[in-house]
Design an enzyme around this catalytic site. Structure first.
Site, PDB file in Angstrom:
ATOM      1  N   ASN A 184     -13.952  -0.845  13.619  1.00 55.65           N
ATOM      2  CA  ASN A 184     -13.780  -1.840  14.640  1.00 55.65           C
ATOM      3  C   ASN A 184     -14.440  -1.606  16.108  1.00 55.65           C
ATOM      4  OD1 ASN A 184     -12.764  -4.023  13.186  1.00 55.65           O
ATOM      5  ND2 ASN A 184     -10.890  -4.272  14.537  1.00 55.65           N
ATOM      6  N   PHE A 185     -13.696  -0.687  16.499  1.00 57.30           N
ATOM      7  CA  PHE A 185     -14.375   0.048  17.955  1.00 57.30           C
ATOM      8  C   PHE A 185     -16.214   0.220  17.970  1.00 57.30           C
ATOM      9  CE2 PHE A 185     -10.055   1.873  19.430  1.00 57.30           C
ATOM     10  CZ  PHE A 185      -9.583   0.695  19.431  1.00 57.30           C
ATOM     11  N   TYR A 198       0.864  -1.110   0.162  1.00 54.48           N
ATOM     12  CA  TYR A 198       0.050  -0.002   0.057  1.00 54.48           C
ATOM     13  C   TYR A 198       0.807   1.299  -0.071  1.00 54.48           C
ATOM     14  CZ  TYR A 198      -3.818   3.109   1.604  1.00 54.48           C
ATOM     15  OH  TYR A 198      -4.901   4.176   1.665  1.00 54.48           O
ATOM     16  N   GLN A 245      -0.362   4.786  20.889  1.00 52.37           N
ATOM     17  CA  GLN A 245       0.040   5.147  19.538  1.00 52.37           C
ATOM     18  C   GLN A 245      -1.206   6.253  19.001  1.00 52.37           C
ATOM     19  OE1 GLN A 245      -1.209   2.249  20.390  1.00 52.37           O
ATOM     20  NE2 GLN A 245      -2.151   1.227  18.574  1.00 52.37           N
ATOM     21  N   THR A 246      -0.630   7.224  18.309  1.00 48.58           N
ATOM     22  CA  THR A 246      -1.745   8.439  18.082  1.00 48.58           C
ATOM     23  C   THR A 246      -2.367   8.196  16.225  1.00 48.58           C
ATOM     24  OG1 THR A 246      -0.234   9.951  17.432  1.00 48.58           O
ATOM     25  CG2 THR A 246      -0.706   9.794  19.691  1.00 48.58           C
ATOM     26  N   GLN A 273       2.684   7.402  15.697  1.00 50.37           N
ATOM     27  CA  GLN A 273       2.153   8.713  15.633  1.00 50.37           C
ATOM     28  C   GLN A 273       1.898   9.160  14.362  1.00 50.37           C
ATOM     29  OE1 GLN A 273       4.542  11.232  18.019  1.00 50.37           O
ATOM     30  NE2 GLN A 273       6.263  11.343  16.795  1.00 50.37           N
ATOM     31  N   VAL A 321     -11.901   2.699  13.699  1.00 48.42           N
ATOM     32  CA  VAL A 321     -13.152   3.293  13.973  1.00 48.42           C
ATOM     33  C   VAL A 321     -14.390   2.185  13.828  1.00 48.42           C
ATOM     34  CG1 VAL A 321     -14.936   5.425  13.522  1.00 48.42           C
ATOM     35  CG2 VAL A 321     -12.371   5.706  13.590  1.00 48.42           C
TER      36      VAL A 321
HETATM   37  P1  NAD Z   1     -12.695   1.758   0.016  1.00 50.52           P
HETATM   38  O1  NAD Z   1     -12.011   0.537   0.088  1.00 50.52           O
HETATM   39  O2  NAD Z   1     -13.923   1.885   0.632  1.00 50.52           O
HETATM   40  O3  NAD Z   1     -12.799   2.333  -1.380  1.00 50.52           O
HETATM   41  C1  NAD Z   1     -11.945   1.789  -2.441  1.00 50.52           C
HETATM   42  C2  NAD Z   1     -12.805   1.486  -3.658  1.00 50.52           C
HETATM   43  O4  NAD Z   1     -11.811   1.074  -4.755  1.00 50.52           O
HETATM   44  C3  NAD Z   1     -13.623   0.420  -3.537  1.00 50.52           C
HETATM   45  O5  NAD Z   1     -14.868   0.705  -3.996  1.00 50.52           O
HETATM   46  C4  NAD Z   1     -13.053  -0.796  -4.473  1.00 50.52           C
HETATM   47  O6  NAD Z   1     -13.766  -1.736  -4.744  1.00 50.52           O
HETATM   48  C5  NAD Z   1     -12.436   0.067  -5.421  1.00 50.52           C
HETATM   49  N1  NAD Z   1     -11.046  -0.483  -5.970  1.00 50.52           N
HETATM   50  C6  NAD Z   1     -10.246  -1.225  -5.581  1.00 50.52           C
HETATM   51  N2  NAD Z   1      -9.478  -1.769  -6.670  1.00 50.52           N
HETATM   52  C7  NAD Z   1      -9.777  -1.194  -7.454  1.00 50.52           C
HETATM   53  C8  NAD Z   1      -9.523  -1.619  -8.888  1.00 50.52           C
HETATM   54  N3  NAD Z   1      -8.261  -1.966  -9.349  1.00 50.52           N
HETATM   55  N4  NAD Z   1     -10.211  -1.057 -10.015  1.00 50.52           N
HETATM   56  C9  NAD Z   1     -11.360  -0.258  -9.688  1.00 50.52           C
HETATM   57  N5  NAD Z   1     -11.831  -0.270  -8.319  1.00 50.52           N
HETATM   58  C10 NAD Z   1     -11.029  -0.785  -7.524  1.00 50.52           C
HETATM   59  O7  NAD Z   1     -11.764   2.825   0.431  1.00 50.52           O
HETATM   60  P2  NAD Z   1     -11.873   4.299   1.001  1.00 50.52           P
HETATM   61  O8  NAD Z   1     -11.454   4.590   2.575  1.00 50.52           O
HETATM   62  O9  NAD Z   1     -13.012   4.813   0.431  1.00 50.52           O
HETATM   63  O10 NAD Z   1     -10.653   4.901   0.126  1.00 50.52           O
HETATM   64  C11 NAD Z   1     -10.849   5.413  -0.943  1.00 50.52           C
HETATM   65  C12 NAD Z   1      -9.315   6.202  -1.432  1.00 50.52           C
HETATM   66  O11 NAD Z   1      -8.770   7.014  -0.472  1.00 50.52           O
HETATM   67  C13 NAD Z   1      -8.254   4.899  -1.375  1.00 50.52           C
HETATM   68  O12 NAD Z   1      -7.371   5.244  -2.545  1.00 50.52           O
HETATM   69  C14 NAD Z   1      -7.316   5.088  -0.262  1.00 50.52           C
HETATM   70  O13 NAD Z   1      -6.141   4.824  -0.404  1.00 50.52           O
HETATM   71  C15 NAD Z   1      -7.547   6.533   0.065  1.00 50.52           C
HETATM   72  N6  NAD Z   1      -7.254   7.030   1.331  1.00 50.52           N
HETATM   73  C16 NAD Z   1      -8.413   6.783   2.198  1.00 50.52           C
HETATM   74  C17 NAD Z   1      -8.470   6.924   3.660  1.00 50.52           C
HETATM   75  C18 NAD Z   1      -9.080   6.819   4.667  1.00 50.52           C
HETATM   76  O14 NAD Z   1      -8.997   6.913   5.694  1.00 50.52           O
HETATM   77  N7  NAD Z   1     -10.286   6.301   4.299  1.00 50.52           N
HETATM   78  C19 NAD Z   1      -6.825   7.601   4.135  1.00 50.52           C
HETATM   79  C20 NAD Z   1      -5.835   7.779   3.106  1.00 50.52           C
HETATM   80  C21 NAD Z   1      -6.101   7.370   1.912  1.00 50.52           C
HETATM   81  N1  UDP Z   2      -6.164  -0.319  16.172  1.00 52.35           N
HETATM   82  C1  UDP Z   2      -6.493  -0.707  17.373  1.00 52.35           C
HETATM   83  N2  UDP Z   2      -7.649  -1.827  17.378  1.00 52.35           N
HETATM   84  C2  UDP Z   2      -8.413  -2.148  16.332  1.00 52.35           C
HETATM   85  C3  UDP Z   2      -7.972  -1.731  14.866  1.00 52.35           C
HETATM   86  C4  UDP Z   2      -6.847  -0.997  14.990  1.00 52.35           C
HETATM   87  O1  UDP Z   2      -5.934  -0.490  18.384  1.00 52.35           O
HETATM   88  O2  UDP Z   2      -9.253  -2.977  16.461  1.00 52.35           O
HETATM   89  C5  UDP Z   2      -5.144   0.520  15.999  1.00 52.35           C
HETATM   90  C6  UDP Z   2      -4.022  -0.068  14.917  1.00 52.35           C
HETATM   91  O3  UDP Z   2      -2.990  -0.815  15.548  1.00 52.35           O
HETATM   92  C7  UDP Z   2      -3.471   1.606  14.635  1.00 52.35           C
HETATM   93  C8  UDP Z   2      -4.689   2.644  14.751  1.00 52.35           C
HETATM   94  O4  UDP Z   2      -5.657   1.574  15.432  1.00 52.35           O
HETATM   95  O5  UDP Z   2      -2.527   1.898  15.758  1.00 52.35           O
HETATM   96  C9  UDP Z   2      -5.128   2.831  13.199  1.00 52.35           C
HETATM   97  O6  UDP Z   2      -5.344   1.556  12.714  1.00 52.35           O
HETATM   98  P1  UDP Z   2      -6.115   1.636  11.346  1.00 52.35           P
HETATM   99  O7  UDP Z   2      -6.116   0.409  10.921  1.00 52.35           O
HETATM  100  O8  UDP Z   2      -7.756   2.239  11.532  1.00 52.35           O
HETATM  101  O9  UDP Z   2      -5.379   2.666  10.330  1.00 52.35           O
HETATM  102  P2  UDP Z   2      -3.978   2.895   9.979  1.00 52.35           P
HETATM  103  O10 UDP Z   2      -3.811   4.519  10.632  1.00 52.35           O
HETATM  104  O11 UDP Z   2      -3.019   1.857  10.956  1.00 52.35           O
HETATM  105  O12 UDP Z   2      -3.685   2.675   8.502  1.00 52.35           O
END
Ligand code: NAD
Ligand code: UDP
Length: 338
Positions: free
Chosen positions: A194-195, A149, A213-214, A301, A192
């Protein structure tokens, strides 16, 4: 009927958590929206309410393969985002970020579209600089379980900037920090979801490691607003720009806030203030906090420095964690009680 512009936006990953909110927002802003998704983690239910809109179209397609459509703007969100999902098929995860970006950049080049990449705070890895400004190059393990990733997203950023320099593409790179809200997948293993699910089911809340961890959690509506502002920013602003909420919490604090939120809704519902679809019984959480092993390479963090977003995009998050958690708990409760 809304006054639709002739602007056509492509949202890859449009059936996912963030993508579905983005499609909804773009439609309400008057765009024609093409949602492209292979439904790897996305769900039809996330976009079911948009299906009757004549300006919304869905295409099942994997962005690892070329795509020939005509659009003005591309939001490239396709990629599984939760650790359990992206680690399930790590090779496909890297392919989605790398081959997928090449295909979407090629499409943008052919149709002269503006293109935005959903990058991530994971490009900073386990950061040695805190909070993280965009100038920090990160501390990423290239061969660990999270690398498919993290390194995939880093390579995607490289591709975006090379297409910008080499082909003068109009690019925007958003580094998204942990975002939460309705339509997260309940079993996606993210903290979020999970909890909240554990608290609603009365199961123990699993804090990994010592919980010190934050993370900084941004509510989805704020994040979508940031993405739109970035896409509409002047062409000479490419980013990368951090988008996230700088309020930082330990994971233990988050666990306590989730329990508090569930309790609060339970109290409200017993006082007859029952929010939409809430089933009061599930809101008396019997959960207690337990500790489980910390996954490898788990960053200690994380907190965005959002100075750039504030100054250039005039953007900052407005929704406090407590407020966003309540909205999210309501969504999960309705989902869980179905
Ligand atoms: P999500 O898994 O809910 O959404 C991802 C979507 O992409 C899904 O609908 C999945 O089916 C689709 N997908 C995956 N691989 C594909 C492919 N090869 N072709 C077409 N579709 C495909 O995740 P999300 O939380 O909505 O994240 C969306 C984007 O934002 C991602 O690129 C993720 O890396 C980025 N992002 C999200 C967060 C977050 O906290 N949610 C944080 C950082 C970055
Ligand atoms: N985490 C946790 N319990 C859970 C799931 C996640 O304590 O049931 C912790 C995880 O180890 C990390 C933080 O929560 O430190 C955020 O995890 P998440 O998978 O949401 O996202 P990340 O920021 O690590 O990609």
């Amino acid at each position: 009927m809304k006054n639709y512009s002739s602007k056509r936006a492509l949202v890859t990953g449009g059936a996912g958590f963030l993508g579905s909110h983005l499609c909804e927002r773009l439609l309400s802003d008057g765009y024609e929206v093409l949602c492209v998704d292979n439904f790897y983690t996305g769900r039809r239910s996330n976009i079911a309410h948009l299906m009757n809109n004549p300006y919304f179209e869905v295409m099942r397609h994997d962005i690892c393969f070329p795509l020939y459509v005509e659009v003005d703007e591309i939001y490239n969100l396709a990629c599984p985002a939760s650790p359990i999902h992206y680690q399930f098929d790590p090779v496909q995860t890297t392919k989605t970020s790398v081959h997928g970006s090449i295909n979407m950049l090629g499409l943008a080049k052919r149709v002269k579209a503006k293109i935005l990449q959903a990058s991530t705070s994971e490009v900073y890895g386990d950061p040695k600089v805190h909070p993280q400004p965009e100038t920090y190059w990160g501390n990423v393990n290239p061969i660990g379980l999270r690398s498919c990733y993290d390194e995939g997203k880093r390579c995607a950023e490289t591709l975006f900037f090379d297409y910008h320099r080499q082909h003068r593409l109009r690019i925007k790179v958003a580094r998204i920090f942990n975002t939460y809200g309705p339509r997260m997948y309940p079993n996606d293993g993210r903290v979020v979801s999970n909890f909240i699910m554990q608290a609603l089911k009365g199961e123990d809340i699993t804090v990994y490691g010592d919980g010190k961890q934050t993370r900084s959690f941004c509510f989805v509506d704020d994040l979508i607003d940031g993405l739109i502002k970035l896409m509409n920013s002047p062409d000479d602003f490419t980013g990368p720009v951090n988008l996230g909420n700088p309020d930082e919490f330990t994971i233990l604090e988050l666990a306590e806030k989730v329990l508090e939120g569930v309790r609060l809704l339970g109290d409200r519902s017993s006082g007859n203030l029952i929010p939409n679809n809430l089933k009061p019984n599930s809101l008396i959480s019997k959960s207690k906090i337990i500790f489980a092993p910390l996954p490898p390479d788990d960053p200690a963090q994380r907190k965005p420095d959002i100075t750039q977003a504030k100054n250039i995009l005039k953007w900052k998050p407005t929704i406090k964690l407590e407020e966003g958690l309540i909205k999210t708990i309501e969504y999960f409760n309705a989902f869980h009680s179905r």
